[in-house]
Design a protein around this motif. Structure first.
Motif, PDB file in Angstrom:
ATOM      1  N   LYS A   9       0.837  -1.212   0.000  1.00  0.00           N
ATOM      2  CA  LYS A   9       0.000   0.000   0.000  1.00  0.00           C
ATOM      3  C   LYS A   9       0.865   1.254   0.000  1.00  0.00           C
ATOM      4  O   LYS A   9       0.616   2.193  -0.768  1.00  0.00           O
ATOM      5  N   MET A  10       1.892   1.280   0.845  1.00  0.00           N
ATOM      6  CA  MET A  10       2.780   2.448   0.898  1.00  0.00           C
ATOM      7  C   MET A  10       3.498   2.651  -0.434  1.00  0.00           C
ATOM      8  O   MET A  10       3.649   3.790  -0.901  1.00  0.00           O
TER       9      MET A  10
ATOM     10  N   GLN B  18       1.416   4.273  -3.063  1.00  0.00           N
ATOM     11  CA  GLN B  18       1.163   5.699  -2.867  1.00  0.00           C
ATOM     12  C   GLN B  18       2.350   6.554  -3.276  1.00  0.00           C
ATOM     13  O   GLN B  18       2.220   7.748  -3.467  1.00  0.00           O
ATOM     14  N   SER B  19       3.526   5.943  -3.378  1.00  0.00           N
ATOM     15  CA  SER B  19       4.739   6.703  -3.703  1.00  0.00           C
ATOM     16  C   SER B  19       5.537   5.953  -4.768  1.00  0.00           C
ATOM     17  O   SER B  19       6.128   4.922  -4.493  1.00  0.00           O
TER      18      SER B  19
ATOM     19  N   PHE C 153      -2.081   4.721   8.176  1.00  0.00           N
ATOM     20  CA  PHE C 153      -2.681   5.420   7.043  1.00  0.00           C
ATOM     21  C   PHE C 153      -3.775   6.397   7.456  1.00  0.00           C
ATOM     22  O   PHE C 153      -4.437   6.992   6.606  1.00  0.00           O
TER      23      PHE C 153
END
Length: 120
Positions: free
Chosen positions: A26-27, A30-31, A93
């Motif tokens: 997930k992290m 996002q980046s 989050f």
């Protein structure tokens, strides 16, 4: 069902690898600043590490279900995993839970208690 210390350690490792892998996926999604680009497709290094950890957890999962009583251990691990993942969502989050989600988590926790303690 009597769990041996070895199996408990494998269960804990499975949970840690799964949760860490999903969190990193997930992290990483996002980046995408540092990653691998193939044509129009891009994947971050964090996502690749997350996928690797999640893959290792799958190997432990197959080991666990082949050696333990699947009707007890997998529902328990799934419930613990689900509750822990909700906590990751809230703490890392900054996701917000509504009343229905909180009631659902409470039901899961009661279910784990019933399966783990009262089913003996």
């Amino acid at each position: 069902m009597r769990l041996q210390m070895k199996n408990i350690c494998i269960c804990v490792l499975y949970l840690l690898l799964t949760l860490t892998g999903m969190t990193l996926i997930k992290m990483g999604g996002q980046s995408l600043s540092h990653g691998i680009r193939i044509s129009r497709f891009s994947i971050s290094l964090m996502t690749l590490v997350g996928i690797s950890l999640y893959g290792l957890s799958f190997l432990l999962y197959t080991f666990l279900i082949s050696r333990m009583q699947i009707s007890i251990v997998m529902p328990l691990l799934s419930a613990i995993h689900s509750c822990a993942l909700v906590m990751v969502g809230v703490m890392i989050f900054h996701e917000v839970l509504n009343l229905g989600q909180m009631v659902g988590i409470a039901i899961v926790i009661v279910g784990v208690f019933v399966m783990g303690v009262l089913s003996k």
